[in-house]
Design a protein around this motif. Structure first.
Motif, mmCIF file in Angstrom:
data_model
loop_
_atom_site.group_PDB
_atom_site.id
_atom_site.type_symbol
_atom_site.label_atom_id
_atom_site.label_comp_id
_atom_site.label_asym_id
_atom_site.label_seq_id
_atom_site.Cartn_x
_atom_site.Cartn_y
_atom_site.Cartn_z
ATOM 1 N N SER A 1 18.667 12.190 10.660
ATOM 2 C CA SER A 1 18.176 11.069 9.875
ATOM 3 C C SER A 1 16.846 11.452 9.233
ATOM 4 O O SER A 1 16.256 12.485 9.543
ATOM 5 C CB SER A 1 18.003 9.821 10.754
ATOM 6 O OG SER A 1 17.062 10.069 11.783
ATOM 7 N N LEU A 2 16.384 10.582 8.341
ATOM 8 C CA LEU A 2 15.144 10.828 7.605
ATOM 9 C C LEU A 2 14.458 9.511 7.294
ATOM 10 O O LEU A 2 15.097 8.558 6.837
ATOM 11 C CB LEU A 2 15.442 11.580 6.305
ATOM 12 C CG LEU A 2 14.277 11.734 5.320
ATOM 13 C CD1 LEU A 2 13.200 12.642 5.902
ATOM 14 C CD2 LEU A 2 14.775 12.268 3.979
ATOM 15 N N SER A 3 13.153 9.456 7.526
ATOM 16 C CA SER A 3 12.306 8.367 7.032
ATOM 17 C C SER A 3 11.202 8.982 6.189
ATOM 18 O O SER A 3 10.817 10.136 6.392
ATOM 19 C CB SER A 3 11.718 7.546 8.179
ATOM 20 O OG SER A 3 10.845 8.347 8.971
ATOM 21 N N THR A 4 10.703 8.208 5.224
ATOM 22 C CA THR A 4 9.723 8.737 4.277
ATOM 23 C C THR A 4 8.613 7.717 4.054
ATOM 24 O O THR A 4 8.895 6.534 3.822
ATOM 25 C CB THR A 4 10.376 9.055 2.920
ATOM 26 O OG1 THR A 4 11.588 9.783 3.127
ATOM 27 C CG2 THR A 4 9.443 9.859 2.043
ATOM 28 N N ALA A 5 7.372 8.178 4.122
ATOM 29 C CA ALA A 5 6.206 7.340 3.813
ATOM 30 C C ALA A 5 5.450 7.980 2.657
ATOM 31 O O ALA A 5 5.217 9.195 2.660
ATOM 32 C CB ALA A 5 5.305 7.203 5.031
ATOM 33 N N ARG A 6 5.069 7.158 1.673
ATOM 34 C CA ARG A 6 4.378 7.670 0.498
ATOM 35 C C ARG A 6 3.150 6.816 0.195
ATOM 36 O O ARG A 6 3.117 5.620 0.510
ATOM 37 C CB ARG A 6 5.288 7.656 -0.734
ATOM 38 C CG ARG A 6 6.655 8.274 -0.542
ATOM 39 C CD ARG A 6 7.367 8.378 -1.887
ATOM 40 N NE ARG A 6 8.794 8.585 -1.731
ATOM 41 C CZ ARG A 6 9.377 9.759 -1.531
ATOM 42 N NH1 ARG A 6 8.627 10.839 -1.445
ATOM 43 N NH2 ARG A 6 10.680 9.855 -1.408
ATOM 44 N N GLY A 7 2.193 7.432 -0.472
ATOM 45 C CA GLY A 7 1.019 6.713 -0.934
ATOM 46 C C GLY A 7 0.326 7.501 -2.022
ATOM 47 O O GLY A 7 0.475 8.730 -2.111
ATOM 48 N N GLY A 8 -0.414 6.802 -2.865
ATOM 49 C CA GLY A 8 -1.095 7.519 -3.940
ATOM 50 C C GLY A 8 -1.856 6.597 -4.862
ATOM 51 O O GLY A 8 -2.072 5.415 -4.568
ATOM 52 N N ALA A 9 -2.258 7.148 -5.988
ATOM 53 C CA ALA A 9 -3.045 6.405 -6.963
ATOM 54 C C ALA A 9 -2.788 6.951 -8.354
ATOM 55 O O ALA A 9 -2.410 8.120 -8.531
ATOM 56 C CB ALA A 9 -4.538 6.504 -6.629
#
Length: 335
Positions: A82-90
């Protein structure tokens, strides 16, 4: 020849870039009813004094967008894992008026993604750690938009990306893309954009694809338009409804596309990772005040694909993702 999936991927990337460019031309559609020309007033000052002053010039506009999103753990179709993904940015955007109906736009953005693989036996490397972990994408772009007359306009732009995993060679992570096209105001309520985009890709053929954008005010409260999702790597079509003057609810479907150079010392040295998603989102846009906008959304990635390739672009492994929950949000500051 491109593999079958790469054409829609290239189209999505091109639409992503052009949506920001064409928005400048759509920002202030000219009313066809406003076509009369008033008689010029008699001059009261010397001609040299009638040149518009700098204070009368349209102001430079800027916006800063902070965003984040989380895709919950979803299973692979073909193998365990399985895979989970967390992202953040500007993202920072600047619009510089040059003259009436003409402007230059500058954009700068950065995104960090953490991929959490679990029991990923279908990929090279440790099943617990997966083929990659931490990904950074930086983008810079410049565009020019101008009106030709009350209905027609045109736009041109170029952008560059650097996309890499920690430990990868930065100079092998660079791609460039360009776009050009025209805009047409069918009416006050409907504006369309048409053009052509092209660019390079990591260990793959360059692409050239047609693009279409739209902004349709169906009623005073209902609008259909191309838009971006959470962050700067997605493009889609959204139907928005103005509940109040400051609150808009939207239902949108889109496409997300990412490619990145892998760690030179990782399980796939100098390889390429690709990540494709199809999200459907229900979101709320709240204009807290004229300079601050808050966005929140929930939905599902109805489809996804993770692909690993070697340094020559040969496919090593590929997994389809089951539908999974996604949540995200952001804050936009206007200056």
């Amino acid at each position: 020849m491109m593999p079958r999936l790469q054409r829609p991927v290239s189209l999505a990337a091109a639409m992503l870039f052009v949506s920001g460019v064409a928005t400048n031309a759509f920002a202030q559609p000219t009313s066809p009813a406003n076509t009369s020309v008033a008689a010029p007033a008699a001059p009261t000052e010397a001609p040299s004094d009638q040149v518009p002053k700098a204070d009368d010039a349209p102001p430079v506009r800027a916006s800063l967008d902070l965003f984040g999103a989380y895709s919950a753990s979803t299973d692979f179709h073909s193998n365990r894992g399985s895979l989970s993904t967390a992202r953040g940015g500007a993202g920072l955007g600047v619009k510089i008026p040059l003259a009436e109906g003409r402007s230059i736009g500058l954009s700068f953005s950065g995104e960090y993604s953490n991929y959490d693989f679990s029991n990923a036996t279908g990929f090279a490397g440790s099943a617990a750690d997966g083929p990659w972990k931490d990904i950074t994408i930086l983008s810079v772009g410049i565009n020019y938009a101008a009106e030709i007359n009350k209905q027609w306009g045109y736009f041109l732009g170029v952008s560059g990306d650097a996309s890499w995993e920690r430990g990868a060679d930065f100079d092998h992570s660079l791609t460039i893309s360009g776009v050009g096209g025209v805009t047409y105001a069918v009416s006050d309520d409907l504006q369309l954009g048409f053009g052509l985009a092209g660019g390079t890709r990591l260990e793959d053929d360059a692409y050239a694809v047609p693009i279409v954008t739209a902004n349709w005010k169906i009623t005073d409260k209902l609008r259909l338009s191309t838009n971006t999702g959470f962050g700067n790597r997605s493009i889609g079509l959204g139907l928005g409804y103005d509940v109040t003057d400051t609150l808009t609810l939207s239902l949108s479907a889109g496409f997300e596309s990412r490619e990145f150079r892998l760690d030179r010392n990782g399980p796939i040295p100098n390889g390429v990772g690709r990540d494709y998603r199809l999200p459907i989102l229900l979101s709320a846009r709240w204009q807290v005040d004229p300079q601050v906008i808050v966005n929140l959304g929930v939905g599902t990635n109805v489809w996804g694909q993770i692909r690993a390739e070697n340094s020559n672009g040969d496919r090593l492994s590929q997994e389809e993702l089951s539908p999974g929950f996604v949540v995200g949000g952001g804050v936009e500051f206007k200056f």
